[in-house]
Motif scaffolding. Structure first.
Motif, PDB file in Angstrom:
ATOM      1  N   GLU A 243      18.722  65.450  69.002  1.00 45.16           N
ATOM      2  CA  GLU A 243      18.396  64.754  67.761  1.00 45.16           C
ATOM      3  C   GLU A 243      19.245  63.506  67.546  1.00 45.16           C
ATOM      4  O   GLU A 243      18.917  62.675  66.704  1.00 45.16           O
ATOM      5  N   THR A 244      20.339  63.400  68.277  1.00 50.85           N
ATOM      6  CA  THR A 244      21.238  62.271  68.028  1.00 50.85           C
ATOM      7  C   THR A 244      21.393  61.340  69.239  1.00 50.85           C
ATOM      8  O   THR A 244      21.207  60.129  69.117  1.00 50.85           O
ATOM      9  N   VAL A 245      21.709  61.904  70.379  1.00 53.15           N
ATOM     10  CA  VAL A 245      22.101  61.062  71.517  1.00 53.15           C
ATOM     11  C   VAL A 245      20.950  60.221  72.093  1.00 53.15           C
ATOM     12  O   VAL A 245      21.071  58.991  72.161  1.00 53.15           O
ATOM     13  N   PRO A 246      19.822  60.831  72.497  1.00 50.17           N
ATOM     14  CA  PRO A 246      18.767  59.974  73.094  1.00 50.17           C
ATOM     15  C   PRO A 246      18.251  58.887  72.159  1.00 50.17           C
ATOM     16  O   PRO A 246      18.088  57.736  72.606  1.00 50.17           O
ATOM     17  N   PRO A 247      17.989  59.169  70.876  1.00 53.20           N
ATOM     18  CA  PRO A 247      17.509  58.077  70.022  1.00 53.20           C
ATOM     19  C   PRO A 247      18.520  56.933  69.892  1.00 53.20           C
ATOM     20  O   PRO A 247      18.138  55.760  69.987  1.00 53.20           O
ATOM     21  N   LEU A 248      19.786  57.272  69.713  1.00 52.58           N
ATOM     22  CA  LEU A 248      20.789  56.215  69.511  1.00 52.58           C
ATOM     23  C   LEU A 248      21.031  55.414  70.789  1.00 52.58           C
ATOM     24  O   LEU A 248      21.101  54.184  70.753  1.00 52.58           O
ATOM     25  N   PHE A 252      20.084  51.497  71.336  1.00 52.27           N
ATOM     26  CA  PHE A 252      21.174  50.574  71.718  1.00 52.27           C
ATOM     27  C   PHE A 252      20.826  49.848  73.026  1.00 52.27           C
ATOM     28  O   PHE A 252      21.202  48.695  73.230  1.00 52.27           O
ATOM     29  N   ASP A 253      20.114  50.559  73.896  1.00 53.41           N
ATOM     30  CA  ASP A 253      19.638  49.976  75.161  1.00 53.41           C
ATOM     31  C   ASP A 253      20.773  49.327  75.973  1.00 53.41           C
ATOM     32  O   ASP A 253      20.786  48.114  76.192  1.00 53.41           O
ATOM     33  N   PRO A 254      21.722  50.148  76.417  1.00 51.71           N
ATOM     34  CA  PRO A 254      22.910  49.601  77.095  1.00 51.71           C
ATOM     35  C   PRO A 254      22.622  49.108  78.517  1.00 51.71           C
ATOM     36  O   PRO A 254      21.604  49.482  79.105  1.00 51.71           O
ATOM     37  N   ASP A 255      23.519  48.298  79.033  1.00 55.24           N
ATOM     38  CA  ASP A 255      23.446  47.930  80.454  1.00 55.24           C
ATOM     39  C   ASP A 255      23.895  49.102  81.320  1.00 55.24           C
ATOM     40  O   ASP A 255      23.359  49.344  82.391  1.00 55.24           O
ATOM     41  N   GLU A 366      23.451  71.283  61.366  1.00 52.70           N
ATOM     42  CA  GLU A 366      22.352  70.548  60.725  1.00 52.70           C
ATOM     43  C   GLU A 366      22.889  69.521  59.727  1.00 52.70           C
ATOM     44  O   GLU A 366      22.345  68.418  59.617  1.00 52.70           O
ATOM     45  N   ARG A 367      23.954  69.885  59.034  1.00 55.94           N
ATOM     46  CA  ARG A 367      24.570  68.919  58.104  1.00 55.94           C
ATOM     47  C   ARG A 367      25.083  67.700  58.863  1.00 55.94           C
ATOM     48  O   ARG A 367      24.891  66.561  58.434  1.00 55.94           O
ATOM     49  N   SER A 368      25.737  67.933  59.971  1.00 56.49           N
ATOM     50  CA  SER A 368      26.258  66.815  60.773  1.00 56.49           C
ATOM     51  C   SER A 368      25.121  65.903  61.221  1.00 56.49           C
ATOM     52  O   SER A 368      25.201  64.683  61.118  1.00 56.49           O
ATOM     53  N   VAL A 369      24.047  66.513  61.724  1.00 58.76           N
ATOM     54  CA  VAL A 369      22.913  65.717  62.212  1.00 58.76           C
ATOM     55  C   VAL A 369      22.306  64.917  61.066  1.00 58.76           C
ATOM     56  O   VAL A 369      22.038  63.712  61.209  1.00 58.76           O
ATOM     57  N   GLU A 370      22.119  65.560  59.926  1.00 56.85           N
ATOM     58  CA  GLU A 370      21.529  64.857  58.777  1.00 56.85           C
ATOM     59  C   GLU A 370      22.407  63.687  58.354  1.00 56.85           C
ATOM     60  O   GLU A 370      21.925  62.601  58.047  1.00 56.85           O
ATOM     61  N   GLU A 371      23.714  63.916  58.324  1.00 59.89           N
ATOM     62  CA  GLU A 371      24.652  62.852  57.927  1.00 59.89           C
ATOM     63  C   GLU A 371      24.606  61.689  58.910  1.00 59.89           C
ATOM     64  O   GLU A 371      24.645  60.528  58.511  1.00 59.89           O
ATOM     65  N   VAL A 372      24.562  62.010  60.200  1.00 58.82           N
ATOM     66  CA  VAL A 372      24.489  60.947  61.215  1.00 58.82           C
ATOM     67  C   VAL A 372      23.219  60.138  61.018  1.00 58.82           C
ATOM     68  O   VAL A 372      23.228  58.902  61.030  1.00 58.82           O
ATOM     69  N   LYS A 373      22.133  60.840  60.806  1.00 58.48           N
ATOM     70  CA  LYS A 373      20.850  60.139  60.613  1.00 58.48           C
ATOM     71  C   LYS A 373      20.915  59.255  59.373  1.00 58.48           C
ATOM     72  O   LYS A 373      20.516  58.088  59.406  1.00 58.48           O
ATOM     73  N   ALA A 374      21.425  59.822  58.283  1.00 56.08           N
ATOM     74  CA  ALA A 374      21.453  59.076  57.013  1.00 56.08           C
ATOM     75  C   ALA A 374      22.383  57.869  57.099  1.00 56.08           C
ATOM     76  O   ALA A 374      22.109  56.812  56.539  1.00 56.08           O
ATOM     77  N   THR A 375      23.485  58.014  57.823  1.00 55.02           N
ATOM     78  CA  THR A 375      24.488  56.941  57.857  1.00 55.02           C
ATOM     79  C   THR A 375      24.173  55.877  58.901  1.00 55.02           C
ATOM     80  O   THR A 375      24.490  54.701  58.697  1.00 55.02           O
ATOM     81  N   ASP A 378      19.326  54.023  60.357  1.00 48.38           N
ATOM     82  CA  ASP A 378      18.787  52.763  59.808  1.00 48.38           C
ATOM     83  C   ASP A 378      19.328  51.538  60.513  1.00 48.38           C
ATOM     84  O   ASP A 378      18.601  50.607  60.814  1.00 48.38           O
ATOM     85  N   ARG A 379      20.633  51.561  60.748  1.00 47.09           N
ATOM     86  CA  ARG A 379      21.310  50.400  61.346  1.00 47.09           C
ATOM     87  C   ARG A 379      20.797  50.121  62.751  1.00 47.09           C
ATOM     88  O   ARG A 379      20.986  49.033  63.273  1.00 47.09           O
ATOM     89  N   HIS A 380      20.227  51.143  63.384  1.00 47.58           N
ATOM     90  CA  HIS A 380      19.727  50.971  64.749  1.00 47.58           C
ATOM     91  C   HIS A 380      18.205  50.926  64.796  1.00 47.58           C
ATOM     92  O   HIS A 380      17.606  51.120  65.850  1.00 47.58           O
ATOM     93  N   GLY A 381      17.614  50.716  63.622  1.00 51.89           N
ATOM     94  CA  GLY A 381      16.157  50.587  63.561  1.00 51.89           C
ATOM     95  C   GLY A 381      15.428  51.891  63.818  1.00 51.89           C
ATOM     96  O   GLY A 381      14.277  51.888  64.260  1.00 51.89           O
ATOM     97  N   LEU A 382      16.103  53.021  63.560  1.00 51.47           N
ATOM     98  CA  LEU A 382      15.466  54.333  63.804  1.00 51.47           C
ATOM     99  C   LEU A 382      14.955  54.938  62.503  1.00 51.47           C
ATOM    100  O   LEU A 382      15.454  54.631  61.439  1.00 51.47           O
TER     101      LEU A 382
END
Ligand SMILES: [Zn+2]
Length: 382
Positions: A243-248, A252-255, A366-375, A378-382
């Motif tokens: 829920e966190t790593v692949p989307p971010l 980010f689309d790193p080299d 689940e709280r951690s995941v929700e917080e990561v998503k909320a914080t 958005d900044r990464h266009g997700l």
């Protein structure tokens, strides 16, 4: 331009990396790497022509200075040659995690150099993925001090060499401890996305790694932390990862992808409290390698891991994934470096948690995941 790739993966290792004893009874026993290497050998992985086996080299002083203060590097050098540094405590060196020891400079420089060799092999296009198992355990080392067994932060040094040439790097740290040293190195830049999944600092060293640590200045939004509760097991851990790593990383689309593969998340690890198995860990490695396949290459380092059997099996399994090589189901009977190992996978794994405990652990995640998503999403266009 990429050169033709003749190998599927590289392993950077030599026996010298397993020799430096930090202090008697220190939990970080580099001999674990020798046990690992013997298991790789016994399993037939090292006979494969697809695997490039490269020797490490010592990092130069200039390379170490890419991520560390000159006074600190000098102090480690003096102590490493048997000298006395009266203010060594200011540099994080003293009885405990980072004891003064003869040879500590050379040992740490060789680890940093191993990770640099791995990085060079990937950057040059020689291999799509290179593994420096001695690296990564230094992920707590800071700019001007040693911390948590870490002296020279090999991951930060290697990432600096990429960043200084304009590359963007995603660093994913799955060690049980927060990857605070690497996070600190790149806290104020948007060129490096650091993501750390770890046992919450409420219960474990170094105490940091809350979701609220998101970076600062240009780096705001580029430090990601996903704390987890003790007793988190494979299925939940992998769900949090997905829920966190692949989307971010995808956004980010790193080299380059840089992965820290600490196996102190293992349920038998004596220092920590997560409950992963070697098969859960390997599944994470598989998913990370898939992510890495979408960029120019993946540099993998080791990390924590204080159960000898878990380290030997998990990193052998990780190398097999990297090299797209098969492993036998059982640990070969002639393998005797760590006695009592039957299968590569943990059979059985940890006991199922009582329902109420399982529920609490899940809610924490689940709280951690929700917080990561909320914080951050958005900044990464997700
Ligand atoms: Zn660790």
């Amino acid at each position: 331009m990429k050169t033709e790739q003749l190998h599927t993966a590289a392993l950077v290792y030599e026996d010298q990396l397993s020799r430096h004893v930090l202090s008697p009874n220190h939990p970080m026993r580099p001999v674990r790497l020798r046990h690992m290497h013997r298991l790789m050998q016994a399993s037939g992985l090292l006979d494969s022509v697809d695997l490039l086996q490269a020797d490490p080299r010592a990092a130069t002083t200039d390379e170490i200075l890419l991520n560390h203060h000159r006074d600190y590097v000098e102090a480690v050098r003096v102590i490493g040659s048997g000298g006395i540094v009266p203010n060594m405590f200011e540099f994080g060196i003293g009885p405990g995690d980072n004891p003064p020891s003869e040879g500590m400079y050379d040992a740490a420089a060789l680890v940093a150099g191993s990770t640099l060799v791995a990085t060079e092999l990937v950057r040059s296009g020689t291999v799509p993925v290179a593994f420096s198992p001695a690296g990564g355990v230094h992920h707590h080392a800071m700019f001007d001090r040693a911390s948590g067994f870490g002296v020279f932060n090999d991951a930060s040094i290697a990432i600096r060499t990429l960043v200084n040439d304009g590359f963007r790097v995603a660093y994913v740290d799955i060690d049980c401890h927060h990857g605070d040293g690497v996070q600190a190195s790149f806290y104020d830049t948007s060129q490096v996305l650091t993501i750390s999944l770890h046992e919450s600092g409420q219960w474990l060293f170094p105490g940091s790694g809350s979701v609220g640590e998101i970076g600062q200045g240009d780096g705001e939004g580029f430090s990601v932390n996903v704390p987890l509760a003790p007793y988190t097991q494979d299925e939940l851990w992998l769900r949090v990862f997905d829920e966190t790593v692949p989307p971010l990383v995808g956004a980010f689309d790193p080299d380059f992808l840089f992965i820290q593969l600490g196996i102190d998340t293992h349920f038998r690890d004596p220092l920590t409290h997560l409950q992963l198995t070697t098969q859960g860990f390997t599944e994470a490695v598989r998913r990370l390698l898939e992510l890495g396949a979408t960029c120019n290459g993946t540099v993998a380092v080791g990390g924590g891991g204080y159960d000898m059997g878990a380290v030997a099996r998990a990193w052998t399994m990780a190398l097999a994934e990297m090299a797209s090589a098969g492993l036998p189901e059982s640990v070969p009977t002639e393998y005797d470096a760590v006695p009592g190992l039957d299968y590569f996978e943990d059979r059985p794994g940890p006991a199922q948690l009582p329902e109420d405990v399982g529920h609490e652990v899940e809610q924490f995640a689940e709280r951690s995941v929700e917080e990561v998503k909320a914080t951050l999403f958005d900044r990464h266009g997700l």
